[in-house]
Design a protein around this motif. Structure first.
Motif, short mmCIF file in Angstrom:
data_model
loop_
_atom_site.label_atom_id
_atom_site.label_comp_id
_atom_site.label_asym_id
_atom_site.label_seq_id
_atom_site.Cartn_x
_atom_site.Cartn_y
_atom_site.Cartn_z
N ALA A 161 0.82 -1.21 0.00
CA ALA A 161 0.00 0.00 0.00
C ALA A 161 0.86 1.26 0.00
O ALA A 161 0.61 2.20 -0.75
CB ALA A 161 -0.92 -0.01 1.21
N MET A 162 1.89 1.29 0.85
CA MET A 162 2.71 2.49 0.96
C MET A 162 3.58 2.69 -0.27
O MET A 162 3.82 3.83 -0.70
CB MET A 162 3.55 2.43 2.23
CG MET A 162 2.72 2.61 3.50
SD MET A 162 3.71 2.62 5.01
CE MET A 162 4.15 0.90 5.17
N SER A 163 4.06 1.61 -0.85
CA SER A 163 4.86 1.75 -2.07
C SER A 163 4.00 2.25 -3.22
O SER A 163 4.42 3.10 -4.01
CB SER A 163 5.50 0.40 -2.43
OG SER A 163 6.34 -0.05 -1.38
N PHE A 164 2.78 1.73 -3.30
CA PHE A 164 1.85 2.23 -4.31
C PHE A 164 1.58 3.72 -4.10
O PHE A 164 1.39 4.48 -5.06
CB PHE A 164 0.54 1.44 -4.24
CG PHE A 164 -0.59 2.07 -4.99
CD1 PHE A 164 -0.63 2.03 -6.37
CD2 PHE A 164 -1.62 2.72 -4.31
CE1 PHE A 164 -1.68 2.62 -7.07
CE2 PHE A 164 -2.66 3.32 -5.00
CZ PHE A 164 -2.69 3.26 -6.38
N ALA A 165 1.57 4.15 -2.84
CA ALA A 165 1.27 5.54 -2.53
C ALA A 165 2.31 6.50 -3.10
O ALA A 165 2.00 7.66 -3.37
CB ALA A 165 1.17 5.73 -1.01
N LEU A 248 2.39 -12.39 -2.79
CA LEU A 248 2.24 -11.13 -2.07
C LEU A 248 3.60 -10.50 -1.78
O LEU A 248 3.77 -9.28 -1.89
CB LEU A 248 1.48 -11.36 -0.77
CG LEU A 248 1.00 -10.12 -0.02
CD1 LEU A 248 0.07 -9.28 -0.88
CD2 LEU A 248 0.32 -10.50 1.29
N ALA A 249 4.58 -11.34 -1.44
CA ALA A 249 5.94 -10.84 -1.22
C ALA A 249 6.52 -10.26 -2.51
O ALA A 249 7.25 -9.26 -2.49
CB ALA A 249 6.83 -11.96 -0.68
N VAL A 254 8.53 -5.68 -5.73
CA VAL A 254 8.52 -4.88 -6.95
C VAL A 254 8.12 -3.44 -6.66
O VAL A 254 8.74 -2.48 -7.14
CB VAL A 254 7.56 -5.50 -7.99
CG1 VAL A 254 7.35 -4.55 -9.16
CG2 VAL A 254 8.11 -6.83 -8.48
N LEU A 255 7.09 -3.27 -5.83
CA LEU A 255 6.63 -1.92 -5.53
C LEU A 255 7.61 -1.16 -4.65
O LEU A 255 7.77 0.06 -4.79
CB LEU A 255 5.25 -1.98 -4.88
CG LEU A 255 4.10 -2.30 -5.85
CD1 LEU A 255 2.81 -2.58 -5.09
CD2 LEU A 255 3.88 -1.15 -6.83
#
Length: 271
Positions: A161-165, A248-249, A254-255
């Motif tokens: 979530a935070m990497s996507f942010a 999921l890992a 990647v993100l």
């Protein structure tokens, strides 16, 4: 900039400083604190009151499943809103002009932000589960393995979530719009995956995708780890194998790599 912290300011110290800075910023924002606790708890009670009718004798299990669903919804919302909002404000306020003039490691900056977001994401998740237990949710007696799955998937999901942010913060140039846009994005993901994957029957076609998208994958893995009855969220079969943990890992890795590149390119690269 080389990603090597100055020996006078160790990388771990820089990380703690950034984490502390972001925690203090969030604590001063009442709206974010409301999102962290009241938001997922409100949705939990609304869903049980108006949208879900638990079969006789299964109310405790259904409440537990809803608690996990909305616990992760709350974690998703707070981590995206906190991370994207802070990053966007720093970019918009040109604070990185000052940061670039100091011997700061970009990865220490990112790690500090991740830790701060993790604190609030885990806190939101835990608060929702605690409320549900008081309300009668029944999680049984989780095994050590199940607890490990819960902890690992929660951490990985918050990282996703935070990497996507970081990507969201580049697209949305106005920090004051960030919280609203983050909440809308989270809700779209929530409903597009059938309540984070717990109601696949709501999806006319392509229900198999819920085992492969981060938000529904994490939710279904957690419910499968804690519940002996997952019939209400099948088909497709619950993602209860190690391959899904690896998936999921992989999303998180990647993100996170993308987030590092964004921070280097748009925040710390020399002008």
């Amino acid at each position: 900039m080389h990603d090597v912290a100055d020996t006078r300011v160790p990388w771990t110290t820089q990380t703690r400083t950034f984490a502390s800075r972001h925690v203090r910023q969030v604590l001063r924002n009442r709206m974010i604190l409301v999102l962290a606790v009241a938001w997922p708890v409100l949705w939990y009670f609304l869903t049980l009151a108006f949208f879900v009718e638990a079969p006789s004798g299964q109310a405790g299990g259904v409440k537990a499943g809803m608690a996990i669903t909305y616990g992760l919804l709350g974690a998703f919302t707070i981590t995206v809103a906190v991370f994207a909002g802070d990053f966007a404000r720093d970019l918009d306020g040109e604070r990185y002009r000052k940061f670039r003039a100091m011997p700061i490691s970009p990865t220490a900056d990112l790690a500090g932000r991740l830790l701060a977001g993790m604190v609030f994401g885990v806190g939101s998740y835990a608060a929702t589960l605690l409320v549900s237990i008081v309300h009668g949710a029944e999680f049984g007696r989780p095994s050590i393995g199940a607890i490990g799955v819960i902890a690992l998937t929660l951490v990985l999901f918050c990282f996703v979530a935070m990497s996507f942010a970081t990507v969201l913060a580049l697209v949305v140039t106005k920090p004051e719009h960030m919280t609203t846009i983050a909440v809308i994005g989270v809700l779209i993901a929530f409903y597009a995956t059938g309540f984070n994957g717990v109601s696949p029957q709501l999806l006319a076609d392509g229900a198999d995708m819920i085992n492969y998208l981060p938000n529904s994958l994490a939710t279904r893995m957690q419910i499968a780890a804690l519940s002996s009855d997952v019939s209400y969220m099948t088909p497709p079969e619950a993602p209860d194998s190690i391959e899904f943990v690896g998936l999921l890992a992989g999303y998180a890795a990647v993100l996170l790599a993308t987030a590092v590149l964004i921070l280097r390119r748009f925040a710390y690269a020399p002008e």
